[in-house]
Design a protein around this motif. Sequence first.
Motif, PDB file in Angstrom:
ATOM      1  N   MET A   1      15.770  24.390  51.633  1.00 37.36           N
ATOM      2  CA  MET A   1      16.764  23.674  50.835  1.00 37.36           C
ATOM      3  C   MET A   1      16.051  22.942  49.702  1.00 37.36           C
ATOM      4  O   MET A   1      15.057  22.254  49.916  1.00 37.36           O
ATOM      5  CB  MET A   1      17.518  22.672  51.707  1.00 37.36           C
ATOM      6  CG  MET A   1      18.630  21.930  50.950  1.00 37.36           C
ATOM      7  SD  MET A   1      19.634  20.912  52.051  1.00 37.36           S
ATOM      8  CE  MET A   1      18.425  19.772  52.697  1.00 37.36           C
ATOM      9  N   ALA A   2      16.531  23.106  48.483  1.00 33.03           N
ATOM     10  CA  ALA A   2      15.892  22.481  47.328  1.00 33.03           C
ATOM     11  C   ALA A   2      16.099  20.975  47.345  1.00 33.03           C
ATOM     12  O   ALA A   2      16.971  20.444  48.038  1.00 33.03           O
ATOM     13  CB  ALA A   2      16.467  23.072  46.039  1.00 33.03           C
ATOM     14  N   ALA A   3      15.275  20.282  46.554  1.00 34.54           N
ATOM     15  CA  ALA A   3      15.379  18.830  46.460  1.00 34.54           C
ATOM     16  C   ALA A   3      16.709  18.440  45.835  1.00 34.54           C
ATOM     17  O   ALA A   3      17.260  19.168  45.003  1.00 34.54           O
ATOM     18  CB  ALA A   3      14.230  18.286  45.613  1.00 34.54           C
ATOM     19  N   PRO A   4      17.277  17.297  46.219  1.00 40.10           N
ATOM     20  CA  PRO A   4      18.517  16.831  45.593  1.00 40.10           C
ATOM     21  C   PRO A   4      18.374  16.748  44.080  1.00 40.10           C
ATOM     22  O   PRO A   4      17.354  16.302  43.556  1.00 40.10           O
ATOM     23  CB  PRO A   4      18.711  15.443  46.220  1.00 40.10           C
ATOM     24  CG  PRO A   4      17.980  15.510  47.529  1.00 40.10           C
ATOM     25  CD  PRO A   4      16.802  16.404  47.276  1.00 40.10           C
ATOM     26  N   THR A   5      19.401  17.207  43.372  1.00 33.92           N
ATOM     27  CA  THR A   5      19.333  17.296  41.913  1.00 33.92           C
ATOM     28  C   THR A   5      19.060  15.936  41.275  1.00 33.92           C
ATOM     29  O   THR A   5      18.254  15.828  40.336  1.00 33.92           O
ATOM     30  CB  THR A   5      20.648  17.883  41.368  1.00 33.92           C
ATOM     31  OG1 THR A   5      20.848  19.170  41.940  1.00 33.92           O
ATOM     32  CG2 THR A   5      20.590  17.999  39.859  1.00 33.92           C
ATOM     33  N   ALA A   6      19.721  14.888  41.751  1.00 35.45           N
ATOM     34  CA  ALA A   6      19.554  13.571  41.130  1.00 35.45           C
ATOM     35  C   ALA A   6      18.112  13.092  41.253  1.00 35.45           C
ATOM     36  O   ALA A   6      17.540  12.562  40.289  1.00 35.45           O
ATOM     37  CB  ALA A   6      20.502  12.564  41.779  1.00 35.45           C
ATOM     38  N   ALA A   7      17.502  13.281  42.419  1.00 28.87           N
ATOM     39  CA  ALA A   7      16.125  12.838  42.615  1.00 28.87           C
ATOM     40  C   ALA A   7      15.168  13.653  41.747  1.00 28.87           C
ATOM     41  O   ALA A   7      14.221  13.108  41.153  1.00 28.87           O
ATOM     42  CB  ALA A   7      15.743  12.966  44.089  1.00 28.87           C
ATOM     43  N   GLU A 313       7.405  33.207  40.522  1.00 32.10           N
ATOM     44  CA  GLU A 313       8.088  31.983  40.962  1.00 32.10           C
ATOM     45  C   GLU A 313       7.629  30.782  40.142  1.00 32.10           C
ATOM     46  O   GLU A 313       8.450  29.983  39.668  1.00 32.10           O
ATOM     47  CB  GLU A 313       7.807  31.752  42.450  1.00 32.10           C
ATOM     48  CG  GLU A 313       8.471  30.522  43.021  1.00 32.10           C
ATOM     49  CD  GLU A 313       8.078  30.271  44.476  1.00 32.10           C
ATOM     50  OE1 GLU A 313       8.544  29.252  45.047  1.00 32.10           O
ATOM     51  OE2 GLU A 313       7.297  31.067  45.049  1.00 32.10           O
ATOM     52  N   TYR A 314       6.310  30.666  39.962  1.00 36.68           N
ATOM     53  CA  TYR A 314       5.801  29.520  39.201  1.00 36.68           C
ATOM     54  C   TYR A 314       6.158  29.674  37.724  1.00 36.68           C
ATOM     55  O   TYR A 314       6.467  28.695  37.035  1.00 36.68           O
ATOM     56  CB  TYR A 314       4.291  29.401  39.385  1.00 36.68           C
ATOM     57  CG  TYR A 314       3.772  27.996  39.142  1.00 36.68           C
ATOM     58  CD1 TYR A 314       3.536  27.131  40.204  1.00 36.68           C
ATOM     59  CD2 TYR A 314       3.541  27.526  37.855  1.00 36.68           C
ATOM     60  CE1 TYR A 314       3.082  25.843  39.987  1.00 36.68           C
ATOM     61  CE2 TYR A 314       3.079  26.242  37.623  1.00 36.68           C
ATOM     62  CZ  TYR A 314       2.863  25.395  38.698  1.00 36.68           C
ATOM     63  OH  TYR A 314       2.412  24.118  38.475  1.00 36.68           O
ATOM     64  N   GLY A 315       6.127  30.914  37.239  1.00 34.00           N
ATOM     65  CA  GLY A 315       6.476  31.142  35.841  1.00 34.00           C
ATOM     66  C   GLY A 315       7.901  30.725  35.526  1.00 34.00           C
ATOM     67  O   GLY A 315       8.175  30.206  34.434  1.00 34.00           O
ATOM     68  N   ALA A 316       8.815  30.947  36.465  1.00 33.04           N
ATOM     69  CA  ALA A 316      10.198  30.510  36.257  1.00 33.04           C
ATOM     70  C   ALA A 316      10.273  28.991  36.127  1.00 33.04           C
ATOM     71  O   ALA A 316      11.059  28.463  35.336  1.00 33.04           O
ATOM     72  CB  ALA A 316      11.076  30.993  37.412  1.00 33.04           C
ATOM     73  N   CYS A 317       9.451  28.282  36.893  1.00 37.56           N
ATOM     74  CA  CYS A 317       9.397  26.823  36.787  1.00 37.56           C
ATOM     75  C   CYS A 317       8.852  26.402  35.435  1.00 37.56           C
ATOM     76  O   CYS A 317       9.313  25.420  34.840  1.00 37.56           O
ATOM     77  CB  CYS A 317       8.547  26.247  37.917  1.00 37.56           C
ATOM     78  SG  CYS A 317       9.204  26.547  39.574  1.00 37.56           S
ATOM     79  N   ARG A 379       8.765  21.028  39.603  1.00 41.39           N
ATOM     80  CA  ARG A 379       9.859  21.966  39.858  1.00 41.39           C
ATOM     81  C   ARG A 379       9.478  22.973  40.954  1.00 41.39           C
ATOM     82  O   ARG A 379      10.311  23.324  41.800  1.00 41.39           O
ATOM     83  CB  ARG A 379      10.220  22.711  38.576  1.00 41.39           C
ATOM     84  CG  ARG A 379      11.044  21.896  37.593  1.00 41.39           C
ATOM     85  CD  ARG A 379      11.537  22.764  36.431  1.00 41.39           C
ATOM     86  NE  ARG A 379      12.313  21.984  35.485  1.00 41.39           N
ATOM     87  CZ  ARG A 379      13.612  21.740  35.584  1.00 41.39           C
ATOM     88  NH1 ARG A 379      14.274  22.205  36.655  1.00 41.39           N
ATOM     89  NH2 ARG A 379      14.242  21.047  34.669  1.00 41.39           N
ATOM     90  N   PHE A 380       8.242  23.424  40.936  1.00 41.87           N
ATOM     91  CA  PHE A 380       7.806  24.363  41.968  1.00 41.87           C
ATOM     92  C   PHE A 380       7.891  23.725  43.351  1.00 41.87           C
ATOM     93  O   PHE A 380       8.405  24.325  44.296  1.00 41.87           O
ATOM     94  CB  PHE A 380       6.377  24.837  41.684  1.00 41.87           C
ATOM     95  CG  PHE A 380       5.850  25.778  42.721  1.00 41.87           C
ATOM     96  CD1 PHE A 380       6.134  27.133  42.660  1.00 41.87           C
ATOM     97  CD2 PHE A 380       5.063  25.319  43.772  1.00 41.87           C
ATOM     98  CE1 PHE A 380       5.659  28.005  43.638  1.00 41.87           C
ATOM     99  CE2 PHE A 380       4.587  26.181  44.747  1.00 41.87           C
ATOM    100  CZ  PHE A 380       4.879  27.537  44.678  1.00 41.87           C
ATOM    101  N   LEU A 381       7.376  22.498  43.474  1.00 40.10           N
ATOM    102  CA  LEU A 381       7.419  21.816  44.770  1.00 40.10           C
ATOM    103  C   LEU A 381       8.853  21.552  45.205  1.00 40.10           C
ATOM    104  O   LEU A 381       9.191  21.688  46.394  1.00 40.10           O
ATOM    105  CB  LEU A 381       6.632  20.502  44.690  1.00 40.10           C
ATOM    106  CG  LEU A 381       5.117  20.646  44.399  1.00 40.10           C
ATOM    107  CD1 LEU A 381       4.482  19.269  44.300  1.00 40.10           C
ATOM    108  CD2 LEU A 381       4.433  21.500  45.450  1.00 40.10           C
ATOM    109  N   ALA A 382       9.710  21.220  44.251  1.00 38.01           N
ATOM    110  CA  ALA A 382      11.111  20.989  44.590  1.00 38.01           C
ATOM    111  C   ALA A 382      11.767  22.273  45.107  1.00 38.01           C
ATOM    112  O   ALA A 382      12.600  22.230  46.026  1.00 38.01           O
ATOM    113  CB  ALA A 382      11.869  20.471  43.360  1.00 38.01           C
ATOM    114  N   GLY A 383      11.374  23.403  44.551  1.00 38.43           N
ATOM    115  CA  GLY A 383      11.930  24.659  44.994  1.00 38.43           C
ATOM    116  C   GLY A 383      11.472  25.063  46.384  1.00 38.43           C
ATOM    117  O   GLY A 383      12.111  25.891  47.042  1.00 38.43           O
TER     118      GLY A 383
END
Length: 385
Positions: A1-7, A313-317, A379-383
């Motif tokens: 599950m990805a990180a909450p958008t607001a955070a 994956e990282y490139g998308a970030c 962004r990568f870590l959040a994903g």
Amino acid sequence: MAAPTAALDDALAWLAGQRGAMEERLAALVEASSCTADPAGVAAVVSALEAALAAAGLATERLASARGFGPHLAFRGPAAGPPILLVGHSDTVFPRGTFEGFRREGDRASGPGAFDMKGGLVVLTFGLAAAARAGLLARVPLAGMIVADEEVGSPESQPLLRARARGAACALVFESGRPGDTLVTRRKGVASLRAEATGVAAHAGNEPEKGRSAIWALARFVDRAQALADPERGRSVNVGVFHGGTSKNTVPERAACEVDLRFESAADGRALEEALREAAREAALPGTSIALARGSLRAPLERTAASAALAAEYGACQRACGLGDGEAPLAGGGSDACTTAEAGVPTVDGLGPRGSGYHTREEQVDLESLVPKAQALLRFLAGRA
């Protein structure tokens, strides 16, 4: 599950305001001269990194060198599970007094290690600080290592890093960024060999027939060694140092040379070394011998389906942060990415800021790329949360 958008949005916005602080940290790291052979300078860089990592909530551990290098630095986050491994190095190639200081000029900055790779260390530490702000450290398993001997082939840290890499989910290496923000998925392997020839000394004028020239034998070896280079296969051989003899009127009893090897696959590296040993056997003249000893060895970073997927994956970030993506052309120089890949871990490299001139006095870093590179890590870590 990805990180909450607001955070995540809050952490991205926080990073957007950190360029000044990132430049200040980069300046401090560059001002701490840290040539590989300067353990005190390396320790000063490690102290600054320890403080930054601890402030982000990571546990750190200094690993003292048994070979006269500065300390290596390991760190780990609180989340359990196969970690994302973050990798860098604290040493540079410039001894004190040769190239020093940090200078800004617009969006560029210069100084020893600014690009290779203290800029990458700034990206790494600020990316982790933002991850802590977003609450990711409790959810995403993280570990890492910043070694002190990378610029000389990581002779001491390779086994330490390999042990920490086993079982990791993937490895991210924050070496110097590439043009267009492309990601490094391939690097050549690097090995060094020392060839030592032994002959028989004699007076070159009175009794030359009693001598057996080590220099002549070694010269024959050098000719054979250089002929093994094969650019079409990505294989290079370079004899960069050659010395021997005692005086011009003495048949030389000793001679030695240093050989640098580059190769695209582990199998090709093994074949090249065996070919050099055969060249040594062929080159030895009657009454002489040539012994080969391997020095450093760094396996190639070979592209795999898993590392290509990681690069995508990282490139998308990166794209989401306004950066480029894609895979970089084959790089000839090794890095610690070679070690993590050898341990079976999907690895991408070149995640540091853009710049130019590494290993020269024209070394520069693109300051504009600091923030988006750190945002891409976030962004990568959040994903992965």
